[in-house]
Design a protein around this motif. Structure first.
Motif, PDB file in Angstrom:
ATOM      1  N   ARG A 209       0.844  -1.208   0.000  1.00 19.55           N
ATOM      2  CA  ARG A 209       0.000   0.000   0.000  1.00 19.55           C
ATOM      3  C   ARG A 209       0.874   1.252   0.000  1.00 19.55           C
ATOM      4  O   ARG A 209       0.622   2.222  -0.727  1.00 19.55           O
ATOM      5  CB  ARG A 209      -0.929  -0.052   1.227  1.00 19.55           C
ATOM      6  CG  ARG A 209      -2.082   0.928   1.254  1.00 19.55           C
ATOM      7  CD  ARG A 209      -1.750   2.227   1.975  1.00 19.55           C
ATOM      8  NE  ARG A 209      -1.180   1.998   3.301  1.00 19.55           N
ATOM      9  CZ  ARG A 209      -0.265   2.781   3.844  1.00 19.55           C
ATOM     10  NH1 ARG A 209       0.207   3.842   3.199  1.00 19.55           N
ATOM     11  NH2 ARG A 209       0.235   2.511   5.041  1.00 19.55           N
ATOM     12  N   TYR A 210       1.924   1.236   0.824  1.00 24.00           N
ATOM     13  CA  TYR A 210       2.844   2.376   0.924  1.00 24.00           C
ATOM     14  C   TYR A 210       3.500   2.666  -0.433  1.00 24.00           C
ATOM     15  O   TYR A 210       3.579   3.814  -0.872  1.00 24.00           O
ATOM     16  CB  TYR A 210       3.913   2.066   1.974  1.00 24.00           C
ATOM     17  CG  TYR A 210       4.950   3.155   2.177  1.00 24.00           C
ATOM     18  CD1 TYR A 210       4.843   4.059   3.235  1.00 24.00           C
ATOM     19  CD2 TYR A 210       6.045   3.277   1.330  1.00 24.00           C
ATOM     20  CE1 TYR A 210       5.793   5.048   3.432  1.00 24.00           C
ATOM     21  CE2 TYR A 210       6.990   4.272   1.508  1.00 24.00           C
ATOM     22  CZ  TYR A 210       6.863   5.148   2.565  1.00 24.00           C
ATOM     23  OH  TYR A 210       7.804   6.140   2.744  1.00 24.00           O
TER      24      TYR A 210
ATOM     25  N   VAL B  33       2.525   1.933  -3.451  1.00 28.31           N
ATOM     26  CA  VAL B  33       1.595   2.479  -4.447  1.00 28.31           C
ATOM     27  C   VAL B  33       1.235   3.926  -4.098  1.00 28.31           C
ATOM     28  O   VAL B  33       1.249   4.812  -4.955  1.00 28.31           O
ATOM     29  CB  VAL B  33       0.330   1.596  -4.542  1.00 28.31           C
ATOM     30  CG1 VAL B  33      -0.658   2.191  -5.542  1.00 28.31           C
ATOM     31  CG2 VAL B  33       0.711   0.172  -4.946  1.00 28.31           C
ATOM     32  N   GLN B  34       0.969   4.154  -2.827  1.00 22.89           N
ATOM     33  CA  GLN B  34       0.555   5.499  -2.413  1.00 22.89           C
ATOM     34  C   GLN B  34       1.658   6.537  -2.607  1.00 22.89           C
ATOM     35  O   GLN B  34       1.387   7.690  -2.926  1.00 22.89           O
ATOM     36  CB  GLN B  34       0.111   5.453  -0.935  1.00 22.89           C
ATOM     37  CG  GLN B  34      -0.590   6.723  -0.465  1.00 22.89           C
ATOM     38  CD  GLN B  34      -1.151   6.551   0.944  1.00 22.89           C
ATOM     39  OE1 GLN B  34      -1.499   5.443   1.359  1.00 22.89           O
ATOM     40  NE2 GLN B  34      -1.241   7.640   1.684  1.00 22.89           N
ATOM     41  N   HIS B  35       2.911   6.127  -2.407  1.00 22.61           N
ATOM     42  CA  HIS B  35       4.027   7.083  -2.461  1.00 22.61           C
ATOM     43  C   HIS B  35       4.902   6.873  -3.688  1.00 22.61           C
ATOM     44  O   HIS B  35       6.065   7.288  -3.694  1.00 22.61           O
ATOM     45  CB  HIS B  35       4.873   6.948  -1.188  1.00 22.61           C
ATOM     46  CG  HIS B  35       4.112   7.219   0.068  1.00 22.61           C
ATOM     47  ND1 HIS B  35       3.867   8.488   0.547  1.00 22.61           N
ATOM     48  CD2 HIS B  35       3.493   6.377   0.945  1.00 22.61           C
ATOM     49  CE1 HIS B  35       3.140   8.416   1.664  1.00 22.61           C
ATOM     50  NE2 HIS B  35       2.906   7.144   1.926  1.00 22.61           N
TER      51      HIS B  35
ATOM     52  N   GLY C 250      -0.083  -5.060  -7.337  1.00 22.49           N
ATOM     53  CA  GLY C 250      -1.209  -5.115  -8.266  1.00 22.49           C
ATOM     54  C   GLY C 250      -2.549  -4.941  -7.571  1.00 22.49           C
ATOM     55  O   GLY C 250      -3.465  -4.325  -8.124  1.00 22.49           O
ATOM     56  N   ILE C 251      -2.659  -5.456  -6.340  1.00 19.22           N
ATOM     57  CA  ILE C 251      -3.930  -5.324  -5.619  1.00 19.22           C
ATOM     58  C   ILE C 251      -4.284  -3.869  -5.342  1.00 19.22           C
ATOM     59  O   ILE C 251      -5.427  -3.542  -5.105  1.00 19.22           O
ATOM     60  CB  ILE C 251      -3.908  -6.086  -4.264  1.00 19.22           C
ATOM     61  CG1 ILE C 251      -2.642  -5.763  -3.469  1.00 19.22           C
ATOM     62  CG2 ILE C 251      -4.047  -7.580  -4.490  1.00 19.22           C
ATOM     63  CD1 ILE C 251      -2.583  -6.436  -2.094  1.00 19.22           C
ATOM     64  N   PHE C 252      -3.265  -2.997  -5.407  1.00 23.64           N
ATOM     65  CA  PHE C 252      -3.538  -1.572  -5.212  1.00 23.64           C
ATOM     66  C   PHE C 252      -3.379  -0.792  -6.524  1.00 23.64           C
ATOM     67  O   PHE C 252      -3.208   0.430  -6.513  1.00 23.64           O
ATOM     68  CB  PHE C 252      -2.643  -0.988  -4.120  1.00 23.64           C
ATOM     69  CG  PHE C 252      -2.850  -1.639  -2.790  1.00 23.64           C
ATOM     70  CD1 PHE C 252      -4.040  -1.457  -2.091  1.00 23.64           C
ATOM     71  CD2 PHE C 252      -1.877  -2.441  -2.228  1.00 23.64           C
ATOM     72  CE1 PHE C 252      -4.243  -2.068  -0.867  1.00 23.64           C
ATOM     73  CE2 PHE C 252      -2.068  -3.046  -0.997  1.00 23.64           C
ATOM     74  CZ  PHE C 252      -3.257  -2.858  -0.308  1.00 23.64           C
ATOM     75  N   GLY C 253      -3.382  -1.514  -7.646  1.00 22.22           N
ATOM     76  CA  GLY C 253      -3.451  -0.847  -8.932  1.00 22.22           C
ATOM     77  C   GLY C 253      -2.113  -0.519  -9.569  1.00 22.22           C
ATOM     78  O   GLY C 253      -2.057   0.266 -10.514  1.00 22.22           O
TER      79      GLY C 253
END
Lengths: 456, 456
Positions: B109-110, B112-114, B330-333
């Motif tokens: 998650r980190y 992808v977000q950053h 991939g789960i976060f795009g």
């Protein structure tokens, strides 16, 4: 399927620079805790709900994060209760555990639970996260880190003297010069209330007095009037509003004012003892100030109270606090354990150091050297070399793919890596590697041994 | 009012010795993470529920601790839903956040977000707690600490080579000699399934194969039969059961077995590459073993997988693990980000070091010197001296009360303080303090300067 990722309100991700800076503050604080003889403990992130609830007042209870029971948690809930949708009735039936709200109550629980293993007086420190469902704002988060040190099992005021020195040592070491350590004593506040004949309004009166700095004497008086404190009593407060001069001068004025209050004079005597015992123990960069308006959480403090303010000009609430409490462990059935402790607010200290640009250049996360990857043969050569560097404790890495040189250099730049080593065909033949300084662009030819000597 | 204090099942208090020992392990691991070029990040203890749920399988979802929403969380729940008492319907309506279950999904998650702030390949480490509502047993807790290092954004197998060296460096440094680093490759497992014509039974087959060590070949075959795998296919597995010899010999046997499977041969080639690149990079105390039965969590691993077993004779599950995953983000795009990582299980490593008595004597929490308190005058004299000791980094404390000598000596004993300093009237006059060695009872007269020189 793909989600746009985010994190809960009031929580934060920390990037490598931020983690390194946070660890720099934590390790500085821990070093002094240890030098002062405090020993570390840790407690679980969540406690049984009845350990925490009812210890922080109604507002505190609301701000505690409760954990949902696992499994079929609804099966045992009374149907009538459920239909009321009354959280105060339902929550205790579906949640047995809650996240730590501070480190003090879990510490009191620890002391009582482990009393037979502890040699008192017990000096412990604890650096852990706490969680509060508070409205987030600057310097206030829903997950944040507290750094606490406490002594329980001794009522010696020498502890207070040591804590003042500890504040001074930590803030001096962090380069945060010019902090003010505000000190007061709950007994002095009780004495003032007694002198005013307003003992029953102690909380209202101290809450109002606490605002003197922010709203001025007139508004403080108005608030006291609004709370039903007698105007004549408020008049007796005038000397408190006008208190001025050095620590000793203020003490003198308060002695006159509190001449008729035993508890008030006892508080003054404690402050005097502390001040006298600081003679010869120089405070390096902080300033000790007697602040009679300082109140702090009234729930468990009973003696001296502290608060540290950042240097003038920095808009930030208190960055440390603490005080003496005479019966914290009483809530868990262990009486007569006087304690005193302080807490450093890591997250606020971070913001202050950042604002004043006080983080040392050396506090960095990355490696010192990147080996450029020229291909399979060169990479294999560099791997062996690199492990020799690492054996000597040098932080180093090999770019994992033999991609474009520009991409590798950009990687070094972006990660703030100060040096790269180029070992291509020529360098491998000659045994002399090219060291490039990424800042100056300067290049040198050196053997592996010379390089290790240089960076060790 | 008083409660008998306790903590939730599966959680632990850590006393000073335990905290010091845990920090010794953590700092050893971190040191090597840093030397290898990993950079620290931290993520919040709780995430939005939809970040975590659905990522660990149905069983995982059940073990995630959910946090109750604050305030009037029931007001918006549909009455009909509520009357069903169906947790799967109610929980999403009353809980938006959940405690971290591992460090890998928050890391994805980190990333992808950053992604726009990160220079890839991104090498990060993360040492934080995770929470699982699992049934507690030896080495399994509801709150425990993971120490993870991952690289994302490069598919270079040199990373796998480095991780093997990293395992070796950490366990060697901890003095835990004789660990086995088991390696396998998910592609080899896929190849075996292909060769058997049992691709659709890949999970059943690997779960059974994973038990070969524990239950033996016959029972593994029976389990496969029970799962509906064709007896003739199982016969083809015979060479896997009989696999023996050195790493290279096993590789040779597997090459023959998987001759018709492209993916299987690719897995073998990866293992060969790693083994070849380890030549010249000596493993100091660990042993690398090709373990074709090793399966690990099948959910996201796609390439090499690792597991570290404690030295023979220690009854403890794996103490480290890891592997390569081709599409975690991939789960976060965020597609096409190959990653590989490992995790050290702090709590299990602790239990192994404890069982083998491998914690160094020097890992201790307490102070070096206790000043005995003879009364107000002497205490004041000692305070000033003590701060000179602390300035030199010497951990020291003054007993806060001038109680009985016996009590003070007992305090030193119980807290494992090796030396006390006695400074009574005579010592203050002569300027020579009495240093007592608590172990031997030996006493010496030394000046403050001599003492500081000695302990510095």
């Amino acid at each position: 399927m793909a989600q746009k990722p985010s994190i809960p309100k009031g929580t934060r991700d920390f990037n490598p620079t931020e983690v390194s800076r946070r660890e720099y503050i934590i390790s500085t604080i821990k070093k002094h805790f240890q030098t002062y003889g405090f020993m570390p403990i840790e407690t679980p992130s969540f406690e049984n709900s009845d350990t925490l609830l009812g210890k922080y007042g109604e507002e505190g209870d609301r701000l505690i994060f409760k954990i949902l029971n696992n499994g079929e948690y609804l099966s045992k809930v009374n149907n009538d209760d459920l239909s009321t949708k009354d959280e105060s009735v339902i929550t205790p039936q579906i949640s047995d555990r809650a996240l730590r709200y501070d480190l003090t109550v879990p510490f009191a629980r620890y002391v009582v639970q482990h009393q037979n293993e502890i040699a008192f007086p017990f000096k412990r420190y604890q650096v852990q996260n706490v969680w509060r469902a508070d409205r987030p704002q600057k310097g206030r988060f829903r997950e944040f880190t507290q750094c606490d040190a406490d002594v329980v099992g001794s009522d010696s005021l020498l502890q207070e003297v040591e804590f003042i020195k500890l504040f001074d040592d930590v803030y001096t070491d962090l380069g945060l010069e010019g902090c003010t350590i505000k000190i007061n004593n709950r007994k002095v506040l009780a004495g003032i209330a007694q002198m005013m004949g307003a003992e029953d309004k102690l909380i209202d009166f101290t809450v109002a007095l606490d605002k003197l700095d922010k709203i001025g004497a007139d508004k403080v008086k108005q608030e006291m009037l609004d709370k039903g404190i007698d105007p004549q009593a408020i008049e007796k407060l005038q000397p408190v509003f006008e208190l001025d001069g050095s620590f000793e001068e203020k003490i003198g004025q308060m002695k006159n004012l509190l001449a008729s209050s035993n508890i008030g004079l006892q508080g003054i005597a404690e402050l005097e003892f502390i001040k006298e015992n600081l003679v010869g123990l120089e405070l390096k960069t902080t300033h000790l100030d007697l602040d009679i308006t300082l109140a702090r959480g009234l729930n468990y403090y009973t003696g001296c109270i502290f608060e540290v303010a950042a240097p003038a000009g920095v808009a930030m609430g208190s960055i440390s606090g603490g005080g003496r409490y005479d019966d914290l462990t009483g809530i868990f059935g262990m009486k007569d354990m006087s304690g005193v402790g302080i807490s450093f607010g890591l997250d606020r200290i971070y913001l202050v150091l950042e604002e004043l640009n006080l983080f040392p250049e050396t506090v960095k996360a990355g490696v010192q050297i990147l080996f450029i990857n020229f291909g399979e043969v060169e990479a294999s050569y560099c791997m062996k070399l690199m492990f020799r560097f690492r054996e000597s404790g040098i932080k180093t890495e090999l770019y994992p793919d033999s991609g474009k040189m520009k991409k590798q250099m950009t990687y070094a730049d972006k990660n703030d890596i100060p040096f790269v080593i180029l070992a291509g065909e020529d360098e491998i033949k000659s045994g002399k590697l090219t060291l490039k300084n990424m800042k100056t662009g300067e290049q040198n030819q050196l053997t592996a041994d010379e390089l290790i000597q240089r960076f060790k």
